[in-house]
Design a protein around this motif. Structure first.
Motif, PDB file in Angstrom:
ATOM      1  N   SER A  20       0.820  -1.212   0.000  1.00  0.00           N
ATOM      2  CA  SER A  20       0.000   0.000   0.000  1.00  0.00           C
ATOM      3  C   SER A  20       0.855   1.263   0.000  1.00  0.00           C
ATOM      4  O   SER A  20       0.592   2.202  -0.754  1.00  0.00           O
ATOM      5  CB  SER A  20      -0.922  -0.011   1.224  1.00  0.00           C
ATOM      6  OG  SER A  20      -1.699   1.149   1.263  1.00  0.00           O
ATOM      7  N   ILE A  21       1.869   1.274   0.816  1.00  0.00           N
ATOM      8  CA  ILE A  21       2.709   2.459   0.952  1.00  0.00           C
ATOM      9  C   ILE A  21       3.553   2.713  -0.293  1.00  0.00           C
ATOM     10  O   ILE A  21       3.782   3.855  -0.669  1.00  0.00           O
ATOM     11  CB  ILE A  21       3.613   2.330   2.203  1.00  0.00           C
ATOM     12  CG1 ILE A  21       2.764   2.392   3.473  1.00  0.00           C
ATOM     13  CG2 ILE A  21       4.691   3.407   2.224  1.00  0.00           C
ATOM     14  CD1 ILE A  21       3.494   1.951   4.723  1.00  0.00           C
ATOM     15  N   THR A  22       3.993   1.660  -0.959  1.00  0.00           N
ATOM     16  CA  THR A  22       4.943   1.822  -2.066  1.00  0.00           C
ATOM     17  C   THR A  22       4.290   1.899  -3.437  1.00  0.00           C
ATOM     18  O   THR A  22       5.001   1.999  -4.437  1.00  0.00           O
ATOM     19  CB  THR A  22       5.992   0.693  -2.054  1.00  0.00           C
ATOM     20  OG1 THR A  22       5.329  -0.572  -2.173  1.00  0.00           O
ATOM     21  CG2 THR A  22       6.828   0.732  -0.788  1.00  0.00           C
ATOM     22  N   VAL A  23       2.979   1.883  -3.498  1.00  0.00           N
ATOM     23  CA  VAL A  23       2.307   1.997  -4.798  1.00  0.00           C
ATOM     24  C   VAL A  23       2.389   3.438  -5.299  1.00  0.00           C
ATOM     25  O   VAL A  23       2.464   4.373  -4.511  1.00  0.00           O
ATOM     26  CB  VAL A  23       0.837   1.508  -4.700  1.00  0.00           C
ATOM     27  CG1 VAL A  23      -0.022   2.495  -3.952  1.00  0.00           C
ATOM     28  CG2 VAL A  23       0.273   1.209  -6.064  1.00  0.00           C
ATOM     29  N   GLY A  24       2.432   3.589  -6.604  1.00  0.00           N
ATOM     30  CA  GLY A  24       2.456   4.923  -7.195  1.00  0.00           C
ATOM     31  C   GLY A  24       3.569   5.071  -8.203  1.00  0.00           C
ATOM     32  O   GLY A  24       4.675   4.587  -7.984  1.00  0.00           O
ATOM     33  N   THR A  25       3.254   5.738  -9.293  1.00  0.00           N
ATOM     34  CA  THR A  25       4.247   5.931 -10.355  1.00  0.00           C
ATOM     35  C   THR A  25       4.815   7.346 -10.370  1.00  0.00           C
ATOM     36  O   THR A  25       5.658   7.657 -11.198  1.00  0.00           O
ATOM     37  CB  THR A  25       3.612   5.626 -11.733  1.00  0.00           C
ATOM     38  OG1 THR A  25       2.475   6.469 -11.912  1.00  0.00           O
ATOM     39  CG2 THR A  25       3.203   4.168 -11.831  1.00  0.00           C
ATOM     40  N   ASP A  26       4.369   8.170  -9.439  1.00  0.00           N
ATOM     41  CA  ASP A  26       4.861   9.546  -9.372  1.00  0.00           C
ATOM     42  C   ASP A  26       6.150   9.618  -8.550  1.00  0.00           C
ATOM     43  O   ASP A  26       6.645   8.604  -8.054  1.00  0.00           O
ATOM     44  CB  ASP A  26       3.794  10.461  -8.790  1.00  0.00           C
ATOM     45  CG  ASP A  26       3.329  10.033  -7.400  1.00  0.00           C
ATOM     46  OD1 ASP A  26       3.833   9.013  -6.872  1.00  0.00           O
ATOM     47  OD2 ASP A  26       2.466  10.711  -6.837  1.00  0.00           O
ATOM     48  N   ALA A  27       6.696  10.793  -8.408  1.00  0.00           N
ATOM     49  CA  ALA A  27       7.950  10.984  -7.668  1.00  0.00           C
ATOM     50  C   ALA A  27       7.795  10.564  -6.210  1.00  0.00           C
ATOM     51  O   ALA A  27       8.729  10.000  -5.628  1.00  0.00           O
ATOM     52  CB  ALA A  27       8.404  12.437  -7.757  1.00  0.00           C
ATOM     53  N   GLN A  28       6.635  10.828  -5.629  1.00  0.00           N
ATOM     54  CA  GLN A  28       6.417  10.435  -4.234  1.00  0.00           C
ATOM     55  C   GLN A  28       6.407   8.914  -4.092  1.00  0.00           C
ATOM     56  O   GLN A  28       6.943   8.375  -3.125  1.00  0.00           O
ATOM     57  CB  GLN A  28       5.112  11.024  -3.686  1.00  0.00           C
ATOM     58  CG  GLN A  28       5.152  12.515  -3.512  1.00  0.00           C
ATOM     59  CD  GLN A  28       4.723  13.268  -4.781  1.00  0.00           C
ATOM     60  OE1 GLN A  28       4.402  12.685  -5.807  1.00  0.00           O
ATOM     61  NE2 GLN A  28       4.736  14.584  -4.698  1.00  0.00           N
ATOM     62  N   GLY A  29       5.814   8.217  -5.056  1.00  0.00           N
ATOM     63  CA  GLY A  29       5.819   6.756  -5.033  1.00  0.00           C
ATOM     64  C   GLY A  29       7.232   6.215  -5.116  1.00  0.00           C
ATOM     65  O   GLY A  29       7.605   5.290  -4.383  1.00  0.00           O
ATOM     66  N   SER A  30       8.026   6.802  -5.985  1.00  0.00           N
ATOM     67  CA  SER A  30       9.426   6.396  -6.117  1.00  0.00           C
ATOM     68  C   SER A  30      10.182   6.640  -4.814  1.00  0.00           C
ATOM     69  O   SER A  30      10.971   5.799  -4.375  1.00  0.00           O
ATOM     70  CB  SER A  30      10.077   7.147  -7.271  1.00  0.00           C
ATOM     71  OG  SER A  30      11.418   6.739  -7.423  1.00  0.00           O
ATOM     72  N   ALA A  31       9.924   7.774  -4.198  1.00  0.00           N
ATOM     73  CA  ALA A  31      10.594   8.095  -2.925  1.00  0.00           C
ATOM     74  C   ALA A  31      10.176   7.110  -1.835  1.00  0.00           C
ATOM     75  O   ALA A  31      11.008   6.696  -1.020  1.00  0.00           O
ATOM     76  CB  ALA A  31      10.274   9.527  -2.508  1.00  0.00           C
ATOM     77  N   ARG A  32       8.903   6.715  -1.821  1.00  0.00           N
ATOM     78  CA  ARG A  32       8.440   5.746  -0.820  1.00  0.00           C
ATOM     79  C   ARG A  32       9.064   4.376  -1.059  1.00  0.00           C
ATOM     80  O   ARG A  32       9.450   3.679  -0.107  1.00  0.00           O
ATOM     81  CB  ARG A  32       6.912   5.657  -0.823  1.00  0.00           C
ATOM     82  CG  ARG A  32       6.234   6.919  -0.285  1.00  0.00           C
ATOM     83  CD  ARG A  32       4.746   6.728  -0.122  1.00  0.00           C
ATOM     84  NE  ARG A  32       4.056   6.310  -1.329  1.00  0.00           N
ATOM     85  CZ  ARG A  32       3.508   7.142  -2.224  1.00  0.00           C
ATOM     86  NH1 ARG A  32       3.584   8.448  -2.054  1.00  0.00           N
ATOM     87  NH2 ARG A  32       2.879   6.657  -3.286  1.00  0.00           N
ATOM     88  N   ARG A  33       9.203   3.972  -2.319  1.00  0.00           N
ATOM     89  CA  ARG A  33       9.856   2.692  -2.623  1.00  0.00           C
ATOM     90  C   ARG A  33      11.307   2.716  -2.143  1.00  0.00           C
ATOM     91  O   ARG A  33      11.785   1.761  -1.536  1.00  0.00           O
ATOM     92  CB  ARG A  33       9.791   2.401  -4.123  1.00  0.00           C
ATOM     93  CG  ARG A  33       8.421   1.947  -4.571  1.00  0.00           C
ATOM     94  CD  ARG A  33       8.425   1.451  -6.005  1.00  0.00           C
ATOM     95  NE  ARG A  33       8.687   2.505  -6.974  1.00  0.00           N
ATOM     96  CZ  ARG A  33       7.784   3.376  -7.405  1.00  0.00           C
ATOM     97  NH1 ARG A  33       6.553   3.325  -6.948  1.00  0.00           N
ATOM     98  NH2 ARG A  33       8.102   4.288  -8.292  1.00  0.00           N
TER      99      ARG A  33
END
Length: 109
Positions: A20-33
């Motif tokens: 849930s936390i690491t989903v996303g293709t934007d810059a914030q998603g990348s930062a969370r990954r």
């Protein structure tokens, strides 16, 4: 940590949280990954897979978490992939696929 690793339900939920936390293709998603990888998530996911190899739900969620965290074609994404491989993710994923060959959810992840 060892007591938590012994509980399949805790490991399954931890992997779900990482997904849930690491989903996303934007810059914030990348930062969370990257933050998850920097926190040591990848070797802990692999350890959960080893500890709960007979629990399909852990294997499914762990594979999904690994996929989410290691996505990316930039240098950080490549480094996360290598970290997962170095932690033993590849043989664990194959072992999960073998052990749970009739469990569609594991095979899909």
């Amino acid at each position: 940590v060892a007591a938590m690793l012994a509980t399949a339900a805790v490991q399954e939920q931890a992997c779900r949280a990482l997904i849930s936390i690491t989903v996303g293709t934007d810059a914030q998603g990348s930062a969370r990954r990257q933050a998850a990888a920097d926190a040591g998530a990848l070797p802990h996911i692999v350890a959960a897979m080893r500890a709960h190899s007979v629990t399909a739900a852990v294997q499914e969620q762990a594979c999904w978490a690994l996929a989410n965290i290691t996505v990316g074609t930039d240098a950080q994404g490549s480094a996360r992939k290598q970290t997962a491989a170095d932690a033993g993710a590849l043989p664990q994923i194959v072992a999960a696929m073998r052990a749970h060959s009739v469990t569609a959810a594991v095979q899909e992840q």
